[in-house]
Design a protein around this motif. Structure first.
Motif, short mmCIF file in Angstrom:
data_model
loop_
_atom_site.label_atom_id
_atom_site.label_comp_id
_atom_site.label_asym_id
_atom_site.label_seq_id
_atom_site.Cartn_x
_atom_site.Cartn_y
_atom_site.Cartn_z
N ASN A 61 -8.48 12.80 -0.82
CA ASN A 61 -8.62 11.39 -0.32
C ASN A 61 -7.11 11.05 -0.06
O ASN A 61 -6.64 10.58 -1.02
CB ASN A 61 -9.37 10.32 -1.29
N VAL A 62 -6.41 11.01 1.03
CA VAL A 62 -5.14 10.43 1.28
C VAL A 62 -5.16 9.18 1.82
O VAL A 62 -5.53 9.02 3.00
CB VAL A 62 -4.40 11.65 2.09
N VAL A 63 -4.51 7.98 1.29
CA VAL A 63 -4.34 6.93 1.80
C VAL A 63 -2.66 7.03 2.26
O VAL A 63 -1.79 6.99 1.58
CB VAL A 63 -4.40 5.80 0.54
N VAL A 64 -2.74 6.55 3.53
CA VAL A 64 -1.46 6.83 4.20
C VAL A 64 -0.98 5.22 4.69
O VAL A 64 -1.69 4.73 5.41
CB VAL A 64 -1.56 7.57 5.39
N VAL A 65 0.15 4.81 4.15
CA VAL A 65 0.75 3.71 4.79
C VAL A 65 2.02 3.95 5.37
O VAL A 65 2.83 4.81 5.00
CB VAL A 65 0.98 2.72 3.51
N SER A 66 2.22 3.22 6.71
CA SER A 66 3.55 3.88 7.08
C SER A 66 4.71 3.07 6.56
O SER A 66 4.45 1.73 6.12
CB SER A 66 3.50 3.26 8.88
N ILE A 77 9.52 8.17 1.94
CA ILE A 77 8.62 9.21 1.77
C ILE A 77 8.20 9.72 0.35
O ILE A 77 7.62 10.35 0.41
CB ILE A 77 9.09 10.40 2.78
N PHE A 78 9.04 9.22 -0.59
CA PHE A 78 8.97 9.80 -1.93
C PHE A 78 8.29 8.48 -2.73
O PHE A 78 9.27 8.03 -3.68
CB PHE A 78 10.10 10.27 -2.44
N PRO A 79 7.04 8.02 -2.58
CA PRO A 79 6.73 6.56 -3.26
C PRO A 79 6.47 6.89 -4.77
O PRO A 79 6.48 5.87 -5.34
CB PRO A 79 5.36 6.18 -2.98
N ASN A 80 6.44 8.06 -5.34
CA ASN A 80 6.13 8.40 -6.59
C ASN A 80 7.22 7.61 -7.55
O ASN A 80 7.02 7.69 -8.81
CB ASN A 80 5.90 9.63 -6.95
N ASN A 81 8.35 7.36 -7.19
CA ASN A 81 9.62 6.79 -7.95
C ASN A 81 9.41 5.51 -8.27
O ASN A 81 10.07 5.15 -9.19
CB ASN A 81 10.73 7.32 -7.27
N ARG A 105 9.83 -0.78 -2.71
CA ARG A 105 8.81 -1.37 -3.29
C ARG A 105 8.15 -2.41 -2.37
O ARG A 105 8.81 -3.43 -2.07
CB ARG A 105 9.31 -2.13 -4.73
N ARG A 106 6.83 -2.39 -2.14
CA ARG A 106 6.30 -3.52 -1.24
C ARG A 106 4.88 -3.79 -1.88
O ARG A 106 3.93 -2.95 -2.05
CB ARG A 106 5.66 -2.57 0.24
N GLU A 107 4.58 -5.05 -1.91
CA GLU A 107 3.52 -5.35 -2.36
C GLU A 107 2.21 -5.08 -1.37
O GLU A 107 1.21 -4.93 -1.92
CB GLU A 107 3.60 -7.15 -2.33
N ASP A 108 2.56 -5.28 -0.08
CA ASP A 108 1.45 -4.92 0.93
C ASP A 108 0.83 -3.48 0.61
O ASP A 108 -0.36 -3.06 0.93
CB ASP A 108 1.89 -4.95 2.17
#
Length: 311
Positions: A61-66, A77-81, A105-108
């Motif tokens: 289940n992949v949640v993609v946010v642009s 592209i590297f959100p795990n950081n 870092r984005r609240e949305d």
């Protein structure tokens, strides 16, 4: 408690390129001289889309946010950081070394997960450490054994020991600390992220023992892995350079386990290493050549695991 999840958050890039600010201590990044920035970005987007499709085809289940145009965030592209998601509904936000990465870092992004029925109970925010020049870059720096409650961390300019210990106290993990090095121009220098040289799965670990120069630290790492019953699959520094350490175990259809890696990582593995991994789970690989060369990160870095409870 689970070590693996079926839900992955991924951020689709819109201005991907080599980030000058991270290149100072990420020695895997290179400039693709003969390509226009727009070409590099288009190639990265294509690799990203193919990778997402491949994961979905195995039931992940992949949640993609642009990414947004609002900021210049070449490494989005590297959100795990910048974020990690935990089973008790806690979200952790992390201090980042590169100034332009702090804009990722984005609240949305958290709101998107809530809209999809995930529950966020509280946020633990370590980002004020940036003001003191102290960093801990999420699950790039921290490898979490969620079942045995151990956290592994290779210290570097992006992984501060005191802050790592503070994280372990807050989240009740036992810290396992070491230094991992790579050879750069004939000198040994700290590898920027733990997850480049090590991957922790449910029943095994892939690790480059040759990166850990201190024998005591190497012995201590092995002791922890073995007492938790994990098979240790050793890789070489050359394989680390092909991102063979940058893998993640995920769950697909019917909770089947898969080890996800790039095509370059897979191609660098020996037949014996592949069959040892296959005893535990199947492998999913996808070509990430442009992302690896310019971004200096690979398959693992692109996935932020979502362990949050559902409504």
């Amino acid at each position: 408690m689970h070590q693996t999840t079926n839900t992955i958050l991924m951020i689709r890039p819109i201005n991907f390129r080599m980030n000058e600010q991270t290149a100072v201590n990420n020695y895997y990044q290179k400039v693709l001289d003969n390509l226009l920035p727009s070409t590099v970005n288009a190639k990265a987007q294509q690799e990203f889309d193919d990778y997402v499709e491949k994961l979905k085809s195995f039931g992940v289940n992949v949640v993609v946010v642009s990414d947004t145009e609002e900021h210049d965030t070449p490494d989005s592209i590297f959100p795990n950081n910048w974020v990690s998601f935990h089973q008790d509904g806690t979200v952790a936000l992390y201090p980042m070394f590169a100034e332009n990465r702090r804009l990722e870092r984005r609240e949305d992004v958290l709101e998107v997960l809530e809209e999809k029925g995930f529950v966020i109970e509280n946020i633990v925010d370590y980002t004020s450490a940036e003001e003191e020049g102290i960093f801990l870059e999420g699950t790039g720096s921290l490898l979490l054994d969620r079942i045995n409650k151990k956290a592994y961390c290779a210290l570097s300019p992006r992984a501060d020991e005191d802050l790592f210990i503070e994280f372990c106290e807050d989240f009740e993990y036992t810290p396992v600390v070491f230094t991992a090095n790579q050879t750069v121009n004939e000198k040994r220098k700290a590898i920027y992220h733990t997850n480049v040289m090590m991957c922790l799965a449910e029943t095994f670990a892939v690790v480059c023992l040759a990166c850990i120069d201190d024998k005591k630290e190497r012995k201590n790492l092995l002791k922890h892995l073995k007492e938790d019953g994990k098979e240790v699959i050793d890789i070489t520094e050359d394989q680390v350079n092909n991102f063979a350490g940058n893998m993640l175990q995920v769950r697909g259809t019917d909770d089947e386990r898969f080890l996800v890696m790039s095509q370059a990582a897979f191609n660098s593995l020996t037949q014996s290493q592949i069959s040892r991994i296959n005893k535990h789970c199947k492998i999913i690989s996808s070509s990430l050549d442009t992302i690896e060369v310019c971004g200096g990160g690979s398959a693992r870095c692109m996935m932020a695991e979502v362990f949050l409870p559902k409504k």
